[in-house]
Design an enzyme around this catalytic site. Structure first.
Site, PDB file in Angstrom:
ATOM      1  N   GLU A 125      44.093  16.168  51.964  1.00 18.12           N
ATOM      2  CA  GLU A 125      43.747  16.490  53.352  1.00 18.12           C
ATOM      3  C   GLU A 125      43.085  15.274  53.976  1.00 18.12           C
ATOM      4  O   GLU A 125      42.666  14.356  53.251  1.00 18.12           O
ATOM      5  CB  GLU A 125      42.777  17.686  53.378  1.00 18.12           C
ATOM      6  CG  GLU A 125      43.406  18.955  52.841  1.00 18.12           C
ATOM      7  CD  GLU A 125      42.480  20.169  52.943  1.00 18.12           C
ATOM      8  OE1 GLU A 125      41.353  20.043  53.476  1.00 18.12           O
ATOM      9  OE2 GLU A 125      42.912  21.246  52.493  1.00 18.12           O
ATOM     10  N   PRO A 126      42.943  15.280  55.313  1.00 18.68           N
ATOM     11  CA  PRO A 126      42.321  14.112  55.961  1.00 18.68           C
ATOM     12  C   PRO A 126      40.976  13.740  55.326  1.00 18.68           C
ATOM     13  O   PRO A 126      40.670  12.569  55.162  1.00 18.68           O
ATOM     14  CB  PRO A 126      42.148  14.569  57.414  1.00 18.68           C
ATOM     15  CG  PRO A 126      43.244  15.578  57.625  1.00 18.68           C
ATOM     16  CD  PRO A 126      43.442  16.263  56.303  1.00 18.68           C
ATOM     17  N   TRP A 154      49.433  13.053  54.143  1.00 17.50           N
ATOM     18  CA  TRP A 154      50.171  12.137  53.240  1.00 17.50           C
ATOM     19  C   TRP A 154      51.110  12.904  52.315  1.00 17.50           C
ATOM     20  O   TRP A 154      51.158  12.642  51.105  1.00 17.50           O
ATOM     21  CB  TRP A 154      49.203  11.282  52.392  1.00 17.50           C
ATOM     22  CG  TRP A 154      48.202  10.529  53.187  1.00 17.50           C
ATOM     23  CD1 TRP A 154      48.458   9.619  54.164  1.00 17.50           C
ATOM     24  CD2 TRP A 154      46.769  10.605  53.085  1.00 17.50           C
ATOM     25  NE1 TRP A 154      47.284   9.131  54.687  1.00 17.50           N
ATOM     26  CE2 TRP A 154      46.238   9.719  54.030  1.00 17.50           C
ATOM     27  CE3 TRP A 154      45.910  11.334  52.270  1.00 17.50           C
ATOM     28  CZ2 TRP A 154      44.865   9.541  54.190  1.00 17.50           C
ATOM     29  CZ3 TRP A 154      44.550  11.161  52.439  1.00 17.50           C
ATOM     30  CH2 TRP A 154      44.039  10.288  53.381  1.00 17.50           C
ATOM     31  N   THR A 156      54.423  13.635  50.737  1.00 16.22           N
ATOM     32  CA  THR A 156      55.745  13.068  50.482  1.00 16.22           C
ATOM     33  C   THR A 156      56.790  14.155  50.748  1.00 16.22           C
ATOM     34  O   THR A 156      56.691  15.250  50.203  1.00 16.22           O
ATOM     35  CB  THR A 156      55.840  12.600  49.013  1.00 16.22           C
ATOM     36  OG1 THR A 156      54.824  11.634  48.784  1.00 16.22           O
ATOM     37  CG2 THR A 156      57.204  11.991  48.710  1.00 16.22           C
ATOM     38  N   ARG A 241      51.914  11.928  36.964  1.00 20.65           N
ATOM     39  CA  ARG A 241      51.480  10.548  36.694  1.00 20.65           C
ATOM     40  C   ARG A 241      52.416   9.855  35.708  1.00 20.65           C
ATOM     41  O   ARG A 241      52.596   8.635  35.775  1.00 20.65           O
ATOM     42  CB  ARG A 241      50.018  10.555  36.239  1.00 20.65           C
ATOM     43  CG  ARG A 241      49.096  10.849  37.417  1.00 20.65           C
ATOM     44  CD  ARG A 241      47.677  11.223  37.052  1.00 20.65           C
ATOM     45  NE  ARG A 241      46.943  11.574  38.284  1.00 20.65           N
ATOM     46  CZ  ARG A 241      45.774  12.192  38.311  1.00 20.65           C
ATOM     47  NH1 ARG A 241      45.187  12.557  37.192  1.00 20.65           N
ATOM     48  NH2 ARG A 241      45.188  12.464  39.469  1.00 20.65           N
ATOM     49  N   GLY A 338      59.297 -19.456  49.858  1.00 19.80           N
ATOM     50  CA  GLY A 338      59.485 -19.031  51.250  1.00 19.80           C
ATOM     51  C   GLY A 338      60.499 -17.906  51.378  1.00 19.80           C
ATOM     52  O   GLY A 338      60.330 -16.988  52.192  1.00 19.80           O
ATOM     53  N   GLU A 361      49.031   9.944  43.848  1.00 24.30           N
ATOM     54  CA  GLU A 361      48.859  10.691  42.571  1.00 24.30           C
ATOM     55  C   GLU A 361      47.636  10.214  41.791  1.00 24.30           C
ATOM     56  O   GLU A 361      47.619  10.191  40.560  1.00 24.30           O
ATOM     57  CB  GLU A 361      50.141  10.665  41.744  1.00 24.30           C
ATOM     58  CG  GLU A 361      51.293  11.278  42.539  1.00 24.30           C
ATOM     59  CD  GLU A 361      52.259  12.119  41.754  1.00 24.30           C
ATOM     60  OE1 GLU A 361      52.023  12.349  40.569  1.00 24.30           O
ATOM     61  OE2 GLU A 361      53.251  12.550  42.370  1.00 24.30           O
ATOM     62  N   THR A 363      44.254   7.324  42.629  1.00 25.63           N
ATOM     63  CA  THR A 363      44.087   5.858  42.692  1.00 25.63           C
ATOM     64  C   THR A 363      43.812   5.311  41.278  1.00 25.63           C
ATOM     65  O   THR A 363      43.475   6.075  40.360  1.00 25.63           O
ATOM     66  CB  THR A 363      42.883   5.499  43.579  1.00 25.63           C
ATOM     67  OG1 THR A 363      41.713   6.098  42.980  1.00 25.63           O
ATOM     68  CG2 THR A 363      43.035   6.012  45.000  1.00 25.63           C
ATOM     69  N   SER A 364      43.871   3.997  41.154  1.00 27.44           N
ATOM     70  CA  SER A 364      43.548   3.390  39.847  1.00 27.44           C
ATOM     71  C   SER A 364      42.124   3.749  39.431  1.00 27.44           C
ATOM     72  O   SER A 364      41.845   3.965  38.245  1.00 27.44           O
ATOM     73  CB  SER A 364      43.696   1.868  39.920  1.00 27.44           C
ATOM     74  OG  SER A 364      45.062   1.542  40.034  1.00 27.44           O
TER      75      SER A 364
END
Ligand code: CAA
Length: 385
Positions: A125-126, A154, A156, A241, A338, A361, A363-364
């Protein structure tokens, strides 16, 4: 780890499909933010969307190692398609297998296993990302329905999926024990897709808000019992995960292979840049990094296949493989110089696609919390013996 004949066959099938069907279109889909609907339909026919589902529900009943191998092959070609495959197979089908009633499985799992319905998972959620127990979304019982109110963020497949596992508080005063899981479909009154995120990578998969305003969900769409929701989510994320770790592995391998190919054909100072020791060392580091991730992914998957608890191993694989994908994609850009900074080569897309892997899923930093909790409590258990 030695793979069985069957696992090698599945890997080959997924590799051939991804090379023929996904890779040629991945660049364009990324650019046009185009959902891979037709490829997902074919993946359904090939059994790639019901890999872990028992045969009685129309699935392939495969092991997690085979699933991880197939996931890596899909991600090698297109990370956007792979994340849809991961959320659908691991968290959504997995949660229905673990917690679904016979009726829920017949109604949803059977078409999901064929890819006729794609599943999404709505936890964040937000104001509740890493700390989902602090979610604000509520579900109150009203006769034969639960009434859901709140916003998910967020998600998916928010605009494209057919069924959503939605977490909401049925008892707002009970912390994580007051969270319940629901199966929600688009046609339910009071359910709407919200804003579409303008993302940095994985652009062929949509990520949206979901808005619930007095949304009426039939009571028989409760997944598990009231209060089971946090465990539904956490056990789903154990599987998820492994999926994201396998996705990261495929992306890292793709970046490495592209960097090797480029370094052999790019000539500077009268010789291929692959002849320079500085670059050879970079490639050695990248290849070692990819291989270490592979072993962690297969280890977590094999542990799950043995029926053992694998939260720690899933988090280790996700932590290492997602960080590896970022390192290796960054090095691949460096090797392209480049050209790597332009859209002329796929490494630019790999680099953008890799970035979210250390975020979604868990964060680290969240993976480290899970790992440390397990390591420290394992130690305590050993001391007590
Ligand atoms: N399996 C089963 N149960 C579990 C579990 C697991 N893996 N992990 C925890 N639990 C249970 C615990 O046993 C505990 O139960 P009891 O109260 O009965 O003892 C309960 O859950 C609470 O556990 P914790 O005290 O460890 O919970 P916590 O609130 O401290 O949080 C956390 C732990 C690991 C930080 C967790 O909140 C977490 O994983 N956060 C990250 C959330 C996340 O990954 N979000 C990603 C969104 S989904 C997404 O990105 C999908 C997509 O679209 C790509």
């Amino acid at each position: 780890m030695e793979l069985t004949k069957e696992q090698l066959m599945i890997q080959k099938m997924a590799r051939e499909f991804a090379a023929k069907d996904l890779a040629p279109q991945a660049e364009e889909r990324d650019r046009n933010h185009e959902y891979p609907a037709e490829s997902l339909r074919k993946m359904g026919e090939l059994g790639l969307l019901g890999m872990l589902v028992p045969e009685q529900y129309g699935g392939e009943d495969m092991d997690t190692v085979s699933y991880a191998l197939a996931m890596s092959e899909v991600a090698y070609a297109c990370a956007s398609t792979a994340v849809i495959m991961s959320v659908h197979n691991s968290i959504c089908c997995g949660s229905l297998i673990r917690f679904g009633t016979e009726e829920q499985r017949t109604r949803y799992l059977i078409p999901m296993a064929k890819g006729e319905i794609i599943g999404s998972f709505a936890l964040s959620e937000p104001e509740a990302g890493s700390d989902p127990a602090s979610m604000e979304m509520t579900a109150r019982k009203d006769g034969d329905y639960y009434i859901l109110n709140g916003t998910k963020r967020w998600i998916t497949g928010g605009a494209t999926s057919g069924v959503f596992i939605v977490l909401a508080k049925t008892d707002p005063d009970a912390g994580h024990k007051g969270i319940s899981a629901f199966l929600v479909t688009k046609d339910m009154e009071g359910f709407a897709t919200g804003r579409l995120e303008d993302k940095m990578g994985q652009c062929a998969s949509d990520t949206t808000d979901l808005i619930f305003s007095e949304c009426k969900v039939p009571a028989d769409h409760l997944l598990g019992s009231e209060g089971d929701g946090f465990v539904v989510a956490m056990s789903g994320l154990d599987d998820g995960r492994i999926g994201i770790a396998a996705l990261s592995l495929g992306l890292g391998q793709a970046a490495l292979d592209q960097a090797v190919a480029y370094s052999k054909q790019r000539v500077q100072f009268g010789r291929p840049i692959a002849d320079n020791q500085g670059l050879r060392w970079m490639i050695a580091d990248m290849a070692t990094d990819v291989e270490a991730a592979r072993l962690l992914v297969l280890n977590a998957a094999a542990k799950k296949d043995r029926g053992e608890k694998c939260s720690k191993e899933a988090s280790m694989a996700k932590l290492y493989a997602s960080e590896m994908a970022n390192r290796v994609a960054g090095q691949a850009i460096q090797i392209h110089g480049g050209y790597g900074y332009t859209r002329e080569f796929p490494v630019e897309r790999f680099y953008r696609d890799a970035r979210v892997l250390t975020i979604y899923e868990g964060t680290s930093q969240i993976q480290k919390i899970v790992i440390a909790n397990h390591v420290i409590s394992d130690r305590k258990k050993r001391k007590k013996k």
